[in-house]
Design a protein around this motif. Structure first.
Motif, PDB file in Angstrom:
ATOM      1  N   GLU A   5       0.828  -1.204   0.000  1.00  0.00           N
ATOM      2  CA  GLU A   5       0.000   0.000   0.000  1.00  0.00           C
ATOM      3  C   GLU A   5       0.863   1.255   0.000  1.00  0.00           C
ATOM      4  OE1 GLU A   5      -3.236   0.284  -0.496  1.00  0.00           O
ATOM      5  OE2 GLU A   5      -3.183  -1.873  -0.817  1.00  0.00           O
ATOM      6  N   ILE A   6       1.992   1.221   0.678  1.00  0.00           N
ATOM      7  CA  ILE A   6       2.908   2.361   0.664  1.00  0.00           C
ATOM      8  C   ILE A   6       3.432   2.589  -0.747  1.00  0.00           C
ATOM      9  CG2 ILE A   6       5.147   3.205   1.467  1.00  0.00           C
ATOM     10  CD1 ILE A   6       4.573   1.808   4.132  1.00  0.00           C
ATOM     11  N   ARG A   7       3.821   1.508  -1.429  1.00  0.00           N
ATOM     12  CA  ARG A   7       4.317   1.628  -2.798  1.00  0.00           C
ATOM     13  C   ARG A   7       3.246   2.218  -3.718  1.00  0.00           C
ATOM     14  NH1 ARG A   7       8.414  -1.834  -4.576  1.00  0.00           N
ATOM     15  NH2 ARG A   7       7.144  -2.591  -6.306  1.00  0.00           N
ATOM     16  N   LYS A   8       2.009   1.775  -3.558  1.00  0.00           N
ATOM     17  CA  LYS A   8       0.924   2.309  -4.387  1.00  0.00           C
ATOM     18  C   LYS A   8       0.672   3.786  -4.076  1.00  0.00           C
ATOM     19  CE  LYS A   8      -1.461  -2.126  -4.887  1.00  0.00           C
ATOM     20  NZ  LYS A   8      -2.674  -2.906  -4.543  1.00  0.00           N
ATOM     21  N   ARG A   9       0.769   4.147  -2.792  1.00  0.00           N
ATOM     22  CA  ARG A   9       0.578   5.554  -2.418  1.00  0.00           C
ATOM     23  C   ARG A   9       1.614   6.423  -3.113  1.00  0.00           C
ATOM     24  NH1 ARG A   9       0.638   7.801   3.773  1.00  0.00           N
ATOM     25  NH2 ARG A   9      -1.438   6.874   3.776  1.00  0.00           N
ATOM     26  N   ILE A  10       2.864   5.980  -3.118  1.00  0.00           N
ATOM     27  CA  ILE A  10       3.933   6.743  -3.766  1.00  0.00           C
ATOM     28  C   ILE A  10       3.655   6.868  -5.257  1.00  0.00           C
ATOM     29  CG2 ILE A  10       6.392   6.785  -4.283  1.00  0.00           C
ATOM     30  CD1 ILE A  10       6.795   5.184  -1.636  1.00  0.00           C
ATOM     31  N   MET A 142      13.111  12.691 -10.581  1.00  0.00           N
ATOM     32  CA  MET A 142      12.176  12.526  -9.480  1.00  0.00           C
ATOM     33  C   MET A 142      12.440  11.158  -8.849  1.00  0.00           C
ATOM     34  SD  MET A 142       8.019  12.886  -9.711  1.00  0.00           S
ATOM     35  CE  MET A 142       8.265  14.246 -10.855  1.00  0.00           C
ATOM     36  N   ILE A 143      12.556  11.113  -7.529  1.00  0.00           N
ATOM     37  CA  ILE A 143      12.918   9.883  -6.840  1.00  0.00           C
ATOM     38  C   ILE A 143      11.718   9.324  -6.086  1.00  0.00           C
ATOM     39  CG2 ILE A 143      14.497   8.809  -5.203  1.00  0.00           C
ATOM     40  CD1 ILE A 143      15.804   9.976  -7.749  1.00  0.00           C
ATOM     41  N   ALA A 144      11.395   8.053  -6.370  1.00  0.00           N
ATOM     42  CA  ALA A 144      10.346   7.316  -5.656  1.00  0.00           C
ATOM     43  C   ALA A 144      11.044   6.377  -4.686  1.00  0.00           C
ATOM     44  CB  ALA A 144       9.495   6.525  -6.639  1.00  0.00           C
ATOM     45  N   LYS A 172      13.078  16.286  -6.928  1.00  0.00           N
ATOM     46  CA  LYS A 172      11.944  15.938  -6.069  1.00  0.00           C
ATOM     47  C   LYS A 172      12.161  14.538  -5.511  1.00  0.00           C
ATOM     48  CE  LYS A 172       8.592  18.647  -8.761  1.00  0.00           C
ATOM     49  NZ  LYS A 172       7.313  18.610  -9.531  1.00  0.00           N
ATOM     50  N   VAL A 173      11.727  14.351  -4.261  1.00  0.00           N
ATOM     51  CA  VAL A 173      11.743  13.038  -3.608  1.00  0.00           C
ATOM     52  C   VAL A 173      10.357  12.807  -3.033  1.00  0.00           C
ATOM     53  CG1 VAL A 173      12.757  11.593  -1.814  1.00  0.00           C
ATOM     54  CG2 VAL A 173      14.188  13.265  -3.019  1.00  0.00           C
ATOM     55  N   ILE A 174       9.758  11.675  -3.372  1.00  0.00           N
ATOM     56  CA  ILE A 174       8.423  11.362  -2.851  1.00  0.00           C
ATOM     57  C   ILE A 174       8.466   9.983  -2.228  1.00  0.00           C
ATOM     58  CG2 ILE A 174       5.993  10.973  -3.451  1.00  0.00           C
ATOM     59  CD1 ILE A 174       6.350  13.026  -5.694  1.00  0.00           C
ATOM     60  N   ASP A 175       8.054   9.904  -0.950  1.00  0.00           N
ATOM     61  CA  ASP A 175       7.896   8.602  -0.312  1.00  0.00           C
ATOM     62  C   ASP A 175       6.474   8.504   0.218  1.00  0.00           C
ATOM     63  OD1 ASP A 175       7.695   9.654   2.272  1.00  0.00           O
ATOM     64  OD2 ASP A 175       9.753   9.161   2.819  1.00  0.00           O
ATOM     65  N   GLY A 176       6.189   7.511   1.007  1.00  0.00           N
ATOM     66  CA  GLY A 176       4.827   7.289   1.453  1.00  0.00           C
ATOM     67  C   GLY A 176       4.296   8.326   2.420  1.00  0.00           C
ATOM     68  N   GLY A 177       5.192   9.147   2.969  1.00  0.00           N
ATOM     69  CA  GLY A 177       4.737  10.115   3.969  1.00  0.00           C
ATOM     70  C   GLY A 177       5.052  11.552   3.652  1.00  0.00           C
ATOM     71  N   GLU A 178       5.826  11.793   2.611  1.00  0.00           N
ATOM     72  CA  GLU A 178       6.241  13.170   2.371  1.00  0.00           C
ATOM     73  C   GLU A 178       6.596  13.407   0.918  1.00  0.00           C
ATOM     74  OE1 GLU A 178      10.747  12.890   3.973  1.00  0.00           O
ATOM     75  OE2 GLU A 178       9.158  11.958   5.130  1.00  0.00           O
ATOM     76  N   ARG A 179       6.577  14.686   0.563  1.00  0.00           N
ATOM     77  CA  ARG A 179       6.986  15.149  -0.769  1.00  0.00           C
ATOM     78  C   ARG A 179       7.988  16.270  -0.548  1.00  0.00           C
ATOM     79  NH1 ARG A 179       4.033  19.204  -3.720  1.00  0.00           N
ATOM     80  NH2 ARG A 179       4.421  19.228  -5.962  1.00  0.00           N
TER      81      ARG A 179
END
Length: 230
Positions: A5-10, A142-144, A172-179
């Motif tokens: 679910e975290i991966r899908k959120r990202i 952009m980094i996932a 840009k860096v995007i993870d499951g909790g922040e951008r």
């Protein structure tokens, strides 16, 4: 939240960053999910290093054709008007500066935006692949990324301890909790997920970062972000 679910959120959040007309390279890992969360008629041209332009979403299980895969060996479909060409032409496209956005995974990201994504000292080399070409040539990186490693070590670090993938920095860096945006070699937190706190992010981030004055709440629900088949 479980790892899938975290991966899908990202992937959902990154899909919102991509605009009609962009040529976008999707890297290995989390980026392979992004095509499943783009809205219909999105107008984004997805490129793969093995010689594809115009990748579509993942096909249903009963329609997999392993002769039609991305560079990540991920089954795909083709959008109307898609092109198939040689790997050498693909890298000419990359090295010629024709990729607007490269969405890549990373093992580490320094607070200046330098990335490492191909080798962990003391372990088998993962392989450079096209990462160094994309780092050198894509207009925007952009980094996932998952915020922590499997053994709970920060991936956002002050300085890389793994071999660098190139001298250019991600934006840009995007993870499951922040951008996070990286501007003038400074990390700036622009969005935070509603189920995360600044204290949690600070405690699990080695890199120094600033908090934007207009810090926003990250849209995380499928309804707010568009849903896909992944």
């Amino acid at each position: 939240m479980n790892p899938d679910e975290i991966r899908k959120r990202i992937a959902r959040r990154i899909a919102l960053e991509l605009e009609s007309g962009m040529v976008v390279n999707l890297g290995v890992g989390i980026p392979t999910l992004i095509q499943d969360f783009l809205q219909p008629n999105h107008g984004v041209f997805l490129q793969s290093e093995n010689g594809l332009l115009g990748m579509g979403p993942t096909p249903p299980d009963d329609e997999f054709d392993m002769d039609l895969i991305s560079a990540s060996k991920h089954p795909i479909t083709l959008e109307p008007g898609a092109s198939i060409f040689s790997s050498s032409d693909s890298f000419a496209m990359i090295r010629g500066g024709h990729i607007d956005v490269a969405v890549m995974g990373a093992l580490q990201v320094s607070e200046r935006g330098e990335i490492a994504n191909w080798s962990i000292p003391g372990q088998d080399i993962l392989g450079v692949g096209g990462a160094m070409d994309l780092v050198a040539s894509a207009k925007t990186m952009m980094i996932a990324i998952n915020h922590l490693t499997k053994d709970s070590k920060p991936k956002l670090v002050r300085n890389l301890s793994y071999p660098t993938s190139g001298i250019r920095f991600a934006q840009k860096v995007i993870d499951g909790g922040e951008r996070i945006f990286i501007e003038n070699s400074r990390m700036i937190l622009r969005e935070i997920a509603p189920d995360c706190t600044l204290e949690e992010i600070s405690a699990t981030t080695e890199a120094h970062f600033e908090v934007a004055e207009d810090l926003k709440t990250m849209p995380v629900t499928p309804h707010a972000m568009g849903s896909g088949i992944a």
